[in-house]
Scaffold this active site. Structure first.
Site, mmCIF file in Angstrom:
data_model
loop_
_atom_site.group_PDB
_atom_site.id
_atom_site.type_symbol
_atom_site.label_atom_id
_atom_site.label_comp_id
_atom_site.label_asym_id
_atom_site.label_seq_id
_atom_site.Cartn_x
_atom_site.Cartn_y
_atom_site.Cartn_z
ATOM 1 N N MET A 29 0.840 -1.202 0.000
ATOM 2 C CA MET A 29 0.000 0.000 0.000
ATOM 3 C C MET A 29 0.876 1.255 0.000
ATOM 4 S SD MET A 29 -3.453 -0.884 2.003
ATOM 5 C CE MET A 29 -2.881 -0.619 3.667
ATOM 6 N N LEU A 32 6.541 3.212 1.683
ATOM 7 C CA LEU A 32 7.446 2.065 1.803
ATOM 8 C C LEU A 32 8.508 2.280 2.870
ATOM 9 C CD1 LEU A 32 7.930 1.273 -1.998
ATOM 10 C CD2 LEU A 32 6.275 0.276 -0.384
ATOM 11 N N GLY A 35 10.972 -2.813 5.652
ATOM 12 C CA GLY A 35 10.244 -4.094 5.632
ATOM 13 C C GLY A 35 9.787 -4.442 4.220
ATOM 14 N N HIS A 36 9.184 -3.464 3.539
ATOM 15 C CA HIS A 36 8.762 -3.693 2.154
ATOM 16 C C HIS A 36 9.971 -4.008 1.264
ATOM 17 C CE1 HIS A 36 5.469 -0.737 3.440
ATOM 18 N NE2 HIS A 36 4.772 -1.794 3.062
ATOM 19 N N ASP A 149 1.953 -9.246 9.076
ATOM 20 C CA ASP A 149 0.503 -9.435 8.916
ATOM 21 C C ASP A 149 0.251 -10.939 8.826
ATOM 22 O OD1 ASP A 149 -0.548 -6.468 8.158
ATOM 23 O OD2 ASP A 149 1.428 -6.817 7.324
ATOM 24 N N MET A 183 8.510 -2.678 11.782
ATOM 25 C CA MET A 183 8.353 -1.587 10.816
ATOM 26 C C MET A 183 6.943 -1.580 10.259
ATOM 27 S SD MET A 183 11.845 -1.132 8.807
ATOM 28 C CE MET A 183 13.338 -0.779 9.714
HETATM 29 P P1 AMP Z 1 1.342 -2.933 3.482
HETATM 30 O O1 AMP Z 1 1.939 -1.900 2.587
HETATM 31 O O2 AMP Z 1 1.284 -2.543 4.908
HETATM 32 O O3 AMP Z 1 0.049 -3.493 2.940
HETATM 33 O O4 AMP Z 1 2.361 -4.162 3.456
HETATM 34 C C1 AMP Z 1 2.749 -4.760 2.240
HETATM 35 C C2 AMP Z 1 3.467 -6.040 2.562
HETATM 36 O O5 AMP Z 1 4.632 -5.752 3.335
HETATM 37 C C3 AMP Z 1 2.623 -7.020 3.382
HETATM 38 O O6 AMP Z 1 2.860 -8.341 2.915
HETATM 39 C C4 AMP Z 1 3.158 -6.819 4.776
HETATM 40 O O7 AMP Z 1 3.001 -7.962 5.600
HETATM 41 C C5 AMP Z 1 4.621 -6.555 4.493
HETATM 42 N N1 AMP Z 1 5.248 -5.855 5.608
HETATM 43 C C6 AMP Z 1 4.881 -4.669 6.140
HETATM 44 N N2 AMP Z 1 5.656 -4.366 7.194
HETATM 45 C C7 AMP Z 1 6.531 -5.393 7.338
HETATM 46 C C8 AMP Z 1 7.584 -5.685 8.249
HETATM 47 N N3 AMP Z 1 7.899 -4.856 9.247
HETATM 48 N N4 AMP Z 1 8.261 -6.840 8.098
HETATM 49 C C9 AMP Z 1 7.947 -7.703 7.100
HETATM 50 N N5 AMP Z 1 6.954 -7.484 6.203
HETATM 51 C C10 AMP Z 1 6.262 -6.348 6.319
#
Ligand code: AMP
Length: 284
Positions: A29, A32, A35-36, A149, A183
């Site tokens: 989403m 970034l 983690g991303h 998640d 993160m």
């Molecule tokens: P989001 O942008 O929050 O929807 O996350 C996109 C992807 O990045 C999802 O698969 C999340 O689980 C992963 N993600 C977000 N934060 C982290 C993190 N701190 N460590 C590992 N994966 C992450």
């Protein structure tokens, strides 16, 4: 690196990429962080080309949630994707992903009922629907999701299995700040005080891991110890749940497997944070 905003153009480009090699996919989403980027680097190691989507998906936000406040910064995101070696970014408009005559929702039962599903009704229908659409457009051989998640990862794995989708789903370990905070794009909305408070989440999980390693097998005691630490730090608990790592259901009695998921959602100020650990994972 190519930026595409139109679904048809993106689909055609992905199809062309798949003709000459394997295609990895990381849905995000945006806003970034490291983690991303770790997910993208991992995709790059596993596949020839990597596509990333950046889309704040409206259907996974409830009416009182932070959809309009969710951080957005496409220019910065594109620079970070490029630095991670991503070849293709898909950043569609909401109207392209959800045209007015669109009528389909994808729903995974049971796994979506507890944890975040209890307080965010419809959230996982929104997640599954957008991930299905993105898989349909991208056609990746491999897709990487973060274990931060954890419930989402399990739900996507189930959806992919149940619908026979031809994609291999890989879970990536949680990436943390040096101070232990998992993160998250939402971390940037924390004040300095709230950030300090939020550290209690990771600390309580680490304490639970130590207790589990020392033989504690009562979910209620593991949960209660976490709750006390969250409360003491001034965090507002959303849930603290020790559940079966695959079914995500409460243990009927004490934990009787090698692993248990301990998952936390808590508010630091107005910001809802989630974190988890797989108890027993780091034991030999
Ligand atoms: P989001 O942008 O929050 O929807 O996350 C996109 C992807 O990045 C999802 O698969 C999340 O689980 C992963 N993600 C977000 N934060 C982290 C993190 N701190 N460590 C590992 N994966 C992450």
């Amino acid at each position: 690196m190519l930026l595409i905003r139109e679904p048809d153009e993106y689909r055609a480009h992905c199809a062309a990429l798949r003709e000459t090699g394997t295609l990895g996919f990381v849905p995000t989403m945006g806003a970034l962080h490291e983690g991303h980027l770790a997910l993208m680097r991992s995709a790059k190691q596993l596949t020839d080309r990597v596509a990333v989507s950046i889309f704040v998906n409206p259907t996974q936000f409830g009416p009182s949630e932070d959809f309009s406040r969710y951080p957005r910064d496409l220019g910065r995101d594109l620079r970070l994707c490029e630095s991670a070696g991503v070849g293709l970014v898909f950043a569609p408009e909401a109207s392209a992903m959800y045209p007015t005559n669109e009528r389909t929702r994808v729903s995974v039962k049971s796994l979506t009922e507890g944890l975040c599903g209890t307080e965010r009704p419809g959230h996982f229908d929104g997640v599954c629907t957008i991930v299905c659409k993105l898989f349909g457009l991208t056609g990746p051989c491999t897709a990487i999701f973060g274990r931060k998640d954890y419930q989402q990862l399990k739900v996507i794995e189930k959806m992919v299995g149940d619908l026979f989708l031809p994609v291999s789903v890989i879970g990536h370990r949680i990436v943390r700040e040096p101070d232990g905070l998992a993160m998250s794009s939402r971390n940037r909305t924390l004040s300095a005080d709230e950030h300090q408070q939020a550290l209690a989440i990771g600390r309580s999980l680490a304490a639970a891991e130590r207790a589990f390693a020392a033989g504690e097998r009562a979910p209620s005691r593991l949960e209660a110890a976490c709750r006390a630490m969250l409360r003491q730090a001034g965090l507002r608990e959303s849930y603290v749940s020790c559940v079966h790592p695959n079914e995500l259901t409460p243990w009927p009695g004490s934990i009787d497997g090698p692993h248990a998921l301990l998952a936390i959602a808590a508010f630091a100020g107005a910001t809802r944070l989630i974190d988890n650990c797989l108890l027993g994972e780091n034991e030999s």
